[in-house]
Design a protein around this motif. Structure first.
Motif, mmCIF file in Angstrom:
data_model
loop_
_atom_site.group_PDB
_atom_site.id
_atom_site.type_symbol
_atom_site.label_atom_id
_atom_site.label_comp_id
_atom_site.label_asym_id
_atom_site.label_seq_id
_atom_site.Cartn_x
_atom_site.Cartn_y
_atom_site.Cartn_z
ATOM 1 N N HIS A 44 0.850 -1.204 0.000
ATOM 2 C CA HIS A 44 0.000 0.000 0.000
ATOM 3 C C HIS A 44 0.890 1.261 0.000
ATOM 4 O O HIS A 44 1.839 1.344 0.780
ATOM 5 N N PRO A 45 0.571 2.238 -0.862
ATOM 6 C CA PRO A 45 1.430 3.437 -0.956
ATOM 7 C C PRO A 45 1.639 4.145 0.382
ATOM 8 O O PRO A 45 2.730 4.655 0.655
ATOM 9 N N LYS A 46 0.610 4.168 1.231
ATOM 10 C CA LYS A 46 0.758 4.882 2.520
ATOM 11 C C LYS A 46 1.770 4.184 3.431
ATOM 12 O O LYS A 46 2.492 4.813 4.188
ATOM 13 N N LEU A 47 1.783 2.856 3.373
ATOM 14 C CA LEU A 47 2.740 2.113 4.215
ATOM 15 C C LEU A 47 4.163 2.289 3.690
ATOM 16 O O LEU A 47 5.108 2.501 4.443
ATOM 17 N N ARG A 48 4.297 2.218 2.359
ATOM 18 C CA ARG A 48 5.632 2.424 1.760
ATOM 19 C C ARG A 48 6.185 3.787 2.160
ATOM 20 O O ARG A 48 7.330 3.916 2.575
ATOM 21 N N GLU A 49 5.316 4.807 1.999
ATOM 22 C CA GLU A 49 5.767 6.176 2.254
ATOM 23 C C GLU A 49 6.151 6.347 3.731
ATOM 24 O O GLU A 49 7.187 6.944 4.052
ATOM 25 N N ALA A 50 5.329 5.801 4.626
ATOM 26 C CA ALA A 50 5.608 5.931 6.062
ATOM 27 C C ALA A 50 6.936 5.247 6.400
ATOM 28 O O ALA A 50 7.750 5.783 7.167
ATOM 29 N N ALA A 101 -2.936 -9.207 7.989
ATOM 30 C CA ALA A 101 -3.710 -8.148 7.326
ATOM 31 C C ALA A 101 -3.021 -6.787 7.433
ATOM 32 O O ALA A 101 -3.129 -5.963 6.525
ATOM 33 N N ILE A 102 -2.333 -6.555 8.526
ATOM 34 C CA ILE A 102 -1.657 -5.261 8.700
ATOM 35 C C ILE A 102 -0.507 -5.099 7.693
ATOM 36 O O ILE A 102 -0.089 -3.994 7.362
ATOM 37 N N GLY A 103 0.015 -6.212 7.224
ATOM 38 C CA GLY A 103 0.935 -6.172 6.092
ATOM 39 C C GLY A 103 2.391 -5.932 6.417
ATOM 40 O O GLY A 103 3.210 -5.731 5.506
ATOM 41 N N VAL A 104 2.764 -5.945 7.707
ATOM 42 C CA VAL A 104 4.149 -5.595 8.031
ATOM 43 C C VAL A 104 4.785 -6.720 8.862
ATOM 44 O O VAL A 104 5.055 -7.794 8.324
ATOM 45 N N LEU A 105 5.006 -6.501 10.129
ATOM 46 C CA LEU A 105 5.656 -7.493 10.994
ATOM 47 C C LEU A 105 5.399 -7.134 12.446
ATOM 48 O O LEU A 105 5.489 -5.962 12.809
ATOM 49 N N GLY A 106 5.147 -8.124 13.269
ATOM 50 C CA GLY A 106 5.019 -7.874 14.707
ATOM 51 C C GLY A 106 3.762 -8.495 15.284
ATOM 52 O O GLY A 106 2.932 -9.048 14.565
ATOM 53 N N VAL A 119 9.356 -0.412 10.269
ATOM 54 C CA VAL A 119 8.300 -1.371 10.597
ATOM 55 C C VAL A 119 7.214 -0.677 11.430
ATOM 56 O O VAL A 119 6.016 -0.788 11.153
ATOM 57 N N THR A 120 7.649 0.046 12.435
ATOM 58 C CA THR A 120 6.702 0.688 13.352
ATOM 59 C C THR A 120 5.857 1.737 12.615
ATOM 60 O O THR A 120 4.626 1.785 12.765
ATOM 61 N N ALA A 121 6.522 2.535 11.802
ATOM 62 C CA ALA A 121 5.800 3.591 11.073
ATOM 63 C C ALA A 121 4.819 2.980 10.075
ATOM 64 O O ALA A 121 3.696 3.471 9.909
ATOM 65 N N ALA A 122 5.222 1.907 9.427
ATOM 66 C CA ALA A 122 4.314 1.269 8.452
ATOM 67 C C ALA A 122 3.105 0.675 9.177
ATOM 68 O O ALA A 122 1.979 0.734 8.665
ATOM 69 N N CYS A 123 3.307 0.112 10.365
ATOM 70 C CA CYS A 123 2.174 -0.442 11.130
ATOM 71 C C CYS A 123 1.203 0.678 11.516
ATOM 72 O O CYS A 123 -0.022 0.504 11.437
ATOM 73 N N LEU A 124 1.750 1.811 11.933
ATOM 74 C CA LEU A 124 0.893 2.958 12.284
ATOM 75 C C LEU A 124 0.071 3.393 11.069
ATOM 76 O O LEU A 124 -1.138 3.647 11.171
ATOM 77 N N ALA A 125 0.730 3.435 9.922
ATOM 78 C CA ALA A 125 0.019 3.827 8.692
ATOM 79 C C ALA A 125 -1.064 2.805 8.361
ATOM 80 O O ALA A 125 -2.149 3.161 7.892
ATOM 81 N N ALA A 126 -0.787 1.532 8.625
ATOM 82 C CA ALA A 126 -1.759 0.476 8.309
ATOM 83 C C ALA A 126 -3.036 0.651 9.129
ATOM 84 O O ALA A 126 -4.145 0.443 8.622
ATOM 85 N N ILE A 127 -2.885 1.032 10.386
ATOM 86 C CA ILE A 127 -4.087 1.215 11.213
ATOM 87 C C ILE A 127 -4.922 2.372 10.665
ATOM 88 O O ILE A 127 -6.154 2.298 10.602
ATOM 89 N N GLU A 128 -4.232 3.421 10.214
ATOM 90 C CA GLU A 128 -4.971 4.528 9.578
ATOM 91 C C GLU A 128 -5.727 4.031 8.352
ATOM 92 O O GLU A 128 -6.882 4.395 8.125
ATOM 93 N N VAL A 129 -5.063 3.192 7.556
ATOM 94 C CA VAL A 129 -5.719 2.672 6.347
ATOM 95 C C VAL A 129 -6.961 1.851 6.723
ATOM 96 O O VAL A 129 -8.014 1.967 6.105
ATOM 97 N N LEU A 130 -6.856 1.042 7.781
ATOM 98 C CA LEU A 130 -8.020 0.243 8.205
ATOM 99 C C LEU A 130 -9.203 1.154 8.541
ATOM 100 O O LEU A 130 -10.353 0.842 8.242
#
Ligand code: PMP
Length: 391
Positions: A55-61, A240-245, A275-286
């Protein structure tokens, strides 16, 4: 080097049985299609439910976090490795799950091991569904508490377990929210009712439910409207969050206790900034793009119904995890190989991951699969199924 011949013998046996599994390298990003051995194939084996890995938002974060904070954190959380964004992620997770607090672990696996190995004593008992995930089983292996395994989703057996263990100080009942190999949903309302009747605590592992079930993907507790009645929710940031943890969503007391006592948390370096920033972005996307979950379920219904109409046995799956039961391990691996030849990547799952005689192709469709890709996959399933006499 000499010394491990006994291990090689065991591996040779797996080869003889046709169930030796070399690792398979992806040569592209994780998406609805992937490139393997130079060939573009439709991906039906990832846990990338919502397509968030790309997802572009996760990549960017992730990119921004690397630029600002670098590649690594240089310490465990409890010494010098907690960054502001770690705590922001935990706050976001607690809000998302409607719990008082949350704590992030390096993986869902270590979250389960951390909770189960640290929170119980020899005066307590852990009561666990027989098909719970390996990380729950391993966590239980490390606890000093007594153990009682109940038959899969069998509420009579669970009740008996609760009656047998009334003398224990704490009784913790643990279940997967969605069972990872069958795709069925735990009867959480019944489990919670029984636990309230017998004054026991409930823990649910929502690895395959977060991002999938409930409003905005809040998981099984939200799906069944059981907020405030489940004591511990474990989740993963890797599917589903798409990252790690992984994470534990519970009370402030549980969070503080785990920070002091959960060994996988205490003794392992914290998540890198990306990783942390992408997870934060993923929650926003949800929260911002619930249509992704709608698409996931549309694809799930279409694919599952079509497989059933073709005559495949898909067990009692109720979620995007749709097993296609083959039975014999070697036949299952052959099925998977033939699918690959036809342009479909769908891995066979054999003993010991699933019981003997229940080998299966485990499929997971995602929000990012197009109808055309799913139709192509169904064509391949039909051809291979007929060729191998499965349908
Ligand atoms: N619990 C369940 C039910 C799982 O399926 C998995 C992943 N296989 C985990 C926990 C572990 O999660 P992670 O991959 O984040 O370690």
């Amino acid at each position: 080097m000499k010394g491990f011949e006994y291990l090689q013998e065991e591996l040779n046996q797996l080869k003889d049985q046709g169930v030796f599994r070399p690792l398979i390298d992806l040569e592209s990003e994780q998406s609805s299609t992937v490139t393997i051995k130079g060939k573009k194939v439709i991906q039906l084996s990832s846990n990338n439910y919502l397509g968030l890995t790309t997802h572009p938002k996760l990549r960017e974060a992730a990119l921004k976090a690397v630029e600002k904070y670098g590649a690594g954190t240089g310490s465990v959380r409890t010494i010098a490795g907690t960054f502001t964004m770690h705590e922001e992620l935990e706050e976001a997770l607690a809000n998302f799950k409607h719990t008082e607090a949350a704590l992030v672990f390096q993986s869902g696996f270590t979250a389960n091991v951390g909770v189960l190995s640290s929170m119980l004593t020899d005066q307590d008992v852990v009561i666990s569904d027989e098909l719970n995930h390996a990380s729950i089983i391993d966590g239980i292996r490390l606890t000093k508490a007594k153990r009682r395994i109940y038959k899969h989703c069998d509420m009579n057996d669970l009740e008996q377990a609760l009656q047998e263990t009334q003398s224990c100080r704490v009784r913790l009942v643990v279940t997967d929210g969605v069972f990872s190999m069958d795709g069925n949903i735990a009867p959480l309302p019944d489990i919670v009712d029984l636990c309230e009747k017998y004054d026991a605590l409930v823990m649910v592992d929502d690895a395959h439910a977060s991002g999938v079930l409930g409003k905005n993907g809040r998981g099984t507790v939200d799906h069944f409207n059981l907020h405030g009645r489940v004591h511990i929710q474990v989740g993963t940031l890797s599917k589903a969050i798409g990252v790690l943890g992984g994470y534990v969503a519970s009370t402030q007391t549980v969070r503080d206790y785990l920070i002091h006592r959960a060994r996988p948390f205490l003794f392992s370096t914290s998540h890198p900034p990306a990783v942390t920033a992408a997870c934060l972005a993923a929650i926003e996307v949800l929260l911002e793009e619930p249509e992704l979950i709608d698409r996931l379920w549309d694809n799930t219904k279409f694919f599952k119904n079509s497989l059933q109409q073709l005559g495949f046995d898909t067990g009692n799956s109720e979620t995007p995890i749709t097993p296609v039961i083959i039975g014999d391990g070697a036949k299952c691996m052959r099925f998977s190989d033939e699918l690959f030849e036809a342009g479909i990547f769908a891995q066979g799952i054999v003993y010991p991951t699933v019981p003997k005689g229940s080998a299966r192709i485990r499929t997971i469709v995602t929000a990012s699969h197009s109808k055309r890709e799913l139709e192509q996959a169904l064509d391949a399933f039909e051809k291979v199924g007929k060729k191998l006499g499965v349908i």
